[in-house]
Design a protein around this motif. Structure first.
Motif, PDB file in Angstrom:
ATOM      1  N   ARG A 165       7.975   5.302 -15.426  1.00  0.00           N
ATOM      2  CA  ARG A 165       8.540   3.439 -15.828  1.00  0.00           C
ATOM      3  C   ARG A 165       9.654   2.890 -15.711  1.00  0.00           C
ATOM      4  NH1 ARG A 165       5.412   2.406 -22.094  1.00  0.00           N
ATOM      5  NH2 ARG A 165       5.989  -0.197 -20.679  1.00  0.00           N
ATOM      6  N   VAL A 166      10.627   3.806 -14.702  1.00  0.00           N
ATOM      7  CA  VAL A 166      11.923   3.288 -13.509  1.00  0.00           C
ATOM      8  C   VAL A 166      11.306   3.466 -12.278  1.00  0.00           C
ATOM      9  CG1 VAL A 166      12.728   4.550 -15.887  1.00  0.00           C
ATOM     10  CG2 VAL A 166      12.477   5.943 -13.511  1.00  0.00           C
ATOM     11  N   GLY A 167      12.563   2.871 -12.173  1.00  0.00           N
ATOM     12  CA  GLY A 167      12.727   2.487 -10.391  1.00  0.00           C
ATOM     13  C   GLY A 167      13.854   1.294  -9.723  1.00  0.00           C
ATOM     14  N   VAL A 168      13.548   1.151  -8.439  1.00  0.00           N
ATOM     15  CA  VAL A 168      14.333   1.004  -7.703  1.00  0.00           C
ATOM     16  C   VAL A 168      13.293  -0.419  -7.295  1.00  0.00           C
ATOM     17  CG1 VAL A 168      16.805   1.499  -7.409  1.00  0.00           C
ATOM     18  CG2 VAL A 168      14.221   1.838  -5.478  1.00  0.00           C
ATOM     19  N   CYS A 169      14.064  -0.912  -6.399  1.00  0.00           N
ATOM     20  CA  CYS A 169      13.274  -2.366  -5.397  1.00  0.00           C
ATOM     21  C   CYS A 169      12.404  -1.569  -5.401  1.00  0.00           C
ATOM     22  CB  CYS A 169      14.519  -3.172  -4.776  1.00  0.00           C
ATOM     23  SG  CYS A 169      14.709  -2.000  -3.571  1.00  0.00           S
ATOM     24  N   ARG A 170      11.936  -0.855  -4.224  1.00  0.00           N
ATOM     25  CA  ARG A 170      10.595  -0.524  -3.706  1.00  0.00           C
ATOM     26  C   ARG A 170       9.787   0.499  -4.475  1.00  0.00           C
ATOM     27  NH1 ARG A 170      14.541   4.089  -1.629  1.00  0.00           N
ATOM     28  NH2 ARG A 170      14.467   5.536  -2.779  1.00  0.00           N
ATOM     29  N   ASP A 171      10.161   0.672  -5.668  1.00  0.00           N
ATOM     30  CA  ASP A 171       8.944   1.155  -6.825  1.00  0.00           C
ATOM     31  C   ASP A 171       8.515  -0.268  -7.384  1.00  0.00           C
ATOM     32  OD1 ASP A 171       9.590   3.691  -6.576  1.00  0.00           O
ATOM     33  OD2 ASP A 171      11.189   3.294  -7.473  1.00  0.00           O
ATOM     34  N   PHE A 172       9.025  -0.724  -7.702  1.00  0.00           N
ATOM     35  CA  PHE A 172       8.032  -2.297  -7.941  1.00  0.00           C
ATOM     36  C   PHE A 172       7.678  -2.796  -7.054  1.00  0.00           C
ATOM     37  CE2 PHE A 172      12.025  -1.780 -11.052  1.00  0.00           C
ATOM     38  CZ  PHE A 172      12.111  -2.840 -12.391  1.00  0.00           C
ATOM     39  N   ALA A 173       7.796  -2.527  -5.223  1.00  0.00           N
ATOM     40  CA  ALA A 173       6.967  -3.261  -4.628  1.00  0.00           C
ATOM     41  C   ALA A 173       5.646  -2.026  -3.882  1.00  0.00           C
ATOM     42  CB  ALA A 173       7.954  -2.976  -3.617  1.00  0.00           C
ATOM     43  N   HIS A 174       6.123  -1.316  -4.982  1.00  0.00           N
ATOM     44  CA  HIS A 174       5.095  -0.045  -4.299  1.00  0.00           C
ATOM     45  C   HIS A 174       3.824   0.167  -4.899  1.00  0.00           C
ATOM     46  CE1 HIS A 174       7.345   2.767  -1.381  1.00  0.00           C
ATOM     47  NE2 HIS A 174       6.885   2.097  -1.194  1.00  0.00           N
ATOM     48  N   LEU A 175       4.392  -0.474  -6.528  1.00  0.00           N
ATOM     49  CA  LEU A 175       3.527  -1.003  -7.839  1.00  0.00           C
ATOM     50  C   LEU A 175       2.629  -1.966  -7.792  1.00  0.00           C
ATOM     51  CD1 LEU A 175       2.359   0.728 -10.306  1.00  0.00           C
ATOM     52  CD2 LEU A 175       4.011  -0.279 -12.114  1.00  0.00           C
ATOM     53  N   ALA A 176       3.318  -2.750  -7.052  1.00  0.00           N
ATOM     54  CA  ALA A 176       2.668  -4.062  -7.361  1.00  0.00           C
ATOM     55  C   ALA A 176       1.453  -4.377  -5.815  1.00  0.00           C
ATOM     56  CB  ALA A 176       3.612  -5.226  -7.136  1.00  0.00           C
ATOM     57  N   ILE A 177       1.454  -3.662  -4.820  1.00  0.00           N
ATOM     58  CA  ILE A 177       1.280  -3.616  -3.544  1.00  0.00           C
ATOM     59  C   ILE A 177      -0.102  -2.263  -4.514  1.00  0.00           C
ATOM     60  CG2 ILE A 177       0.988  -2.353  -1.549  1.00  0.00           C
ATOM     61  CD1 ILE A 177       3.494  -3.143  -1.408  1.00  0.00           C
ATOM     62  N   THR A 178       0.416  -1.365  -5.329  1.00  0.00           N
ATOM     63  CA  THR A 178      -1.161  -0.626  -5.449  1.00  0.00           C
ATOM     64  C   THR A 178      -1.951  -0.937  -5.537  1.00  0.00           C
ATOM     65  OG1 THR A 178       0.306   1.297  -4.954  1.00  0.00           O
ATOM     66  CG2 THR A 178      -1.460   1.708  -5.998  1.00  0.00           C
ATOM     67  N   LEU A 179      -1.604  -2.081  -7.135  1.00  0.00           N
ATOM     68  CA  LEU A 179      -2.711  -2.625  -7.891  1.00  0.00           C
ATOM     69  C   LEU A 179      -3.116  -3.638  -7.589  1.00  0.00           C
ATOM     70  CD1 LEU A 179      -0.044  -2.398 -11.675  1.00  0.00           C
ATOM     71  CD2 LEU A 179      -1.982  -1.434 -10.695  1.00  0.00           C
ATOM     72  N   CYS A 180      -2.598  -4.782  -6.675  1.00  0.00           N
ATOM     73  CA  CYS A 180      -3.407  -5.241  -5.991  1.00  0.00           C
ATOM     74  C   CYS A 180      -4.039  -4.738  -4.931  1.00  0.00           C
ATOM     75  CB  CYS A 180      -2.270  -6.411  -4.821  1.00  0.00           C
ATOM     76  SG  CYS A 180      -1.760  -7.888  -5.977  1.00  0.00           S
ATOM     77  N   ARG A 181      -3.912  -4.173  -4.547  1.00  0.00           N
ATOM     78  CA  ARG A 181      -5.129  -3.208  -3.766  1.00  0.00           C
ATOM     79  C   ARG A 181      -6.435  -3.024  -4.011  1.00  0.00           C
ATOM     80  NH1 ARG A 181      -1.854   0.521   1.088  1.00  0.00           N
ATOM     81  NH2 ARG A 181      -0.469  -1.499   2.312  1.00  0.00           N
ATOM     82  N   CYS A 182      -5.698  -2.106  -5.185  1.00  0.00           N
ATOM     83  CA  CYS A 182      -6.746  -1.841  -6.162  1.00  0.00           C
ATOM     84  C   CYS A 182      -7.924  -2.727  -6.776  1.00  0.00           C
ATOM     85  CB  CYS A 182      -6.181  -1.159  -7.243  1.00  0.00           C
ATOM     86  SG  CYS A 182      -5.318   0.746  -7.467  1.00  0.00           S
ATOM     87  N   MET A 183      -7.150  -3.975  -6.986  1.00  0.00           N
ATOM     88  CA  MET A 183      -8.089  -5.343  -6.966  1.00  0.00           C
ATOM     89  C   MET A 183      -9.223  -5.818  -5.766  1.00  0.00           C
ATOM     90  SD  MET A 183      -8.126  -5.296 -10.225  1.00  0.00           S
ATOM     91  CE  MET A 183      -8.631  -6.546 -10.425  1.00  0.00           C
ATOM     92  N   ASN A 184      -9.009  -5.242  -4.722  1.00  0.00           N
ATOM     93  CA  ASN A 184      -9.155  -5.979  -3.626  1.00  0.00           C
ATOM     94  C   ASN A 184      -8.744  -6.652  -3.038  1.00  0.00           C
ATOM     95  OD1 ASN A 184     -11.386  -3.635  -3.036  1.00  0.00           O
ATOM     96  ND2 ASN A 184     -12.386  -4.567  -4.859  1.00  0.00           N
ATOM     97  N   ILE A 185      -7.553  -6.717  -3.583  1.00  0.00           N
ATOM     98  CA  ILE A 185      -6.428  -8.110  -2.480  1.00  0.00           C
ATOM     99  C   ILE A 185      -5.330  -7.043  -1.770  1.00  0.00           C
ATOM    100  CG2 ILE A 185      -4.409  -9.125  -3.138  1.00  0.00           C
ATOM    101  CD1 ILE A 185      -6.051  -9.493  -6.353  1.00  0.00           C
ATOM    102  N   PRO A 186      -5.218  -7.861  -0.410  1.00  0.00           N
ATOM    103  CA  PRO A 186      -4.805  -7.098   0.199  1.00  0.00           C
ATOM    104  C   PRO A 186      -3.263  -7.829   0.238  1.00  0.00           C
ATOM    105  CG  PRO A 186      -6.649  -8.631   1.550  1.00  0.00           C
ATOM    106  CD  PRO A 186      -6.562  -9.154   0.495  1.00  0.00           C
ATOM    107  N   ALA A 187      -2.883  -6.510   0.156  1.00  0.00           N
ATOM    108  CA  ALA A 187      -0.984  -6.446   0.359  1.00  0.00           C
ATOM    109  C   ALA A 187      -0.629  -5.707   0.783  1.00  0.00           C
ATOM    110  CB  ALA A 187      -0.841  -6.191  -1.442  1.00  0.00           C
TER     111      ALA A 187
END
Length: 204
Positions: A165-187
């Motif tokens: 539950r902590v991070g810097v900008c790249r961690d925010f981006a990686h988590l958002a990208i991963t959740l999108c990809r999990c939902m079959n949304i290319p990111a």
């Protein structure tokens, strides 16, 4: 509006180190550059550029052992308007996606879709597909993680950021990208200059 941008990055290398930097202004914006310096290095080393498949300018050089700096300064013109919001943007079914974006559905070293898939579907599976679902993912990441430069860790993955539950900008981006990809949304991950317009100067 005119925006001044640039950088001065200093590093220490234990040995001569080949480097690729992605710090040049994208060719799409070259017509908006009002003034700029050359990319300077100290000590001076030869650099050369090439374009990657996304059109980014990649700069190659070898930093010698010891202290090394890379510097750039420019002014660019910009409308200053916020990004477009299209709440009616639809989600394209996987079967209809263009071939060249399918790779942005896959898991990776930092985006472990296999670890976060069930969580993503529990959180976002009941939401309407499209803009609302992606906005919900971004909002979730912003509320889930606490930002702090002291949290930086080059090896942190999306699943670890979610758990810690902590991070810097790249961690925010990686988590958002991963959740999108999990939902079959290319990111995919895209970096850029972080503006400090209207942000109080950090005395540090």
């Amino acid at each position: 509006m005119l925006i001044r941008l640039g950088y001065e990055i200093a590093i220490e290398c234990a040995a001569a180190t080949p480097i690729i930097s992605l710090l040049d202004i994208h060719p799409d914006r070259h017509a908006d550059i009002k003034r700029q310096t050359r990319v300077l290095t100290s000590p001076s080393v030869p650099t050369r550029t090439y374009h990657d498949r996304h059109g980014n300018i990649c700069r190659r050089f070898t930093a010698p052992a010891g202290s090394f700096r890379i510097l750039y300064d420019a002014v660019i013109e910009d409308s200053g308007e916020t990004d477009e919001v299209n709440t009616l943007a639809r989600e394209t079914p996987v079967a209809e996606l263009p071939d060249d974006v399918l790779t942005y559905l896959l898991g990776s070293r930092y985006c472990e879709t296999d670890h976060l898939g069930s969580i993503a579907w529990q959180l976002f599976g009941q939401l309407p597909p499209g803009w609302a679902r992606v906005q919900a993912i971004v909002d979730y990441v912003n509320s889930r993680l606490s930002f702090g430069y002291g949290y930086a860790r080059a090896t942190r993955t999306a699943a670890q950021a979610h758990e810690e539950r902590v991070g810097v900008c790249r961690d925010f981006a990686h988590l958002a990208i991963t959740l999108c990809r999990c939902m079959n949304i290319p990111a995919r991950y895209v970096n850029g200059y972080l503006g400090d317009i209207g942000v109080p100067a950090d005395p540090a």
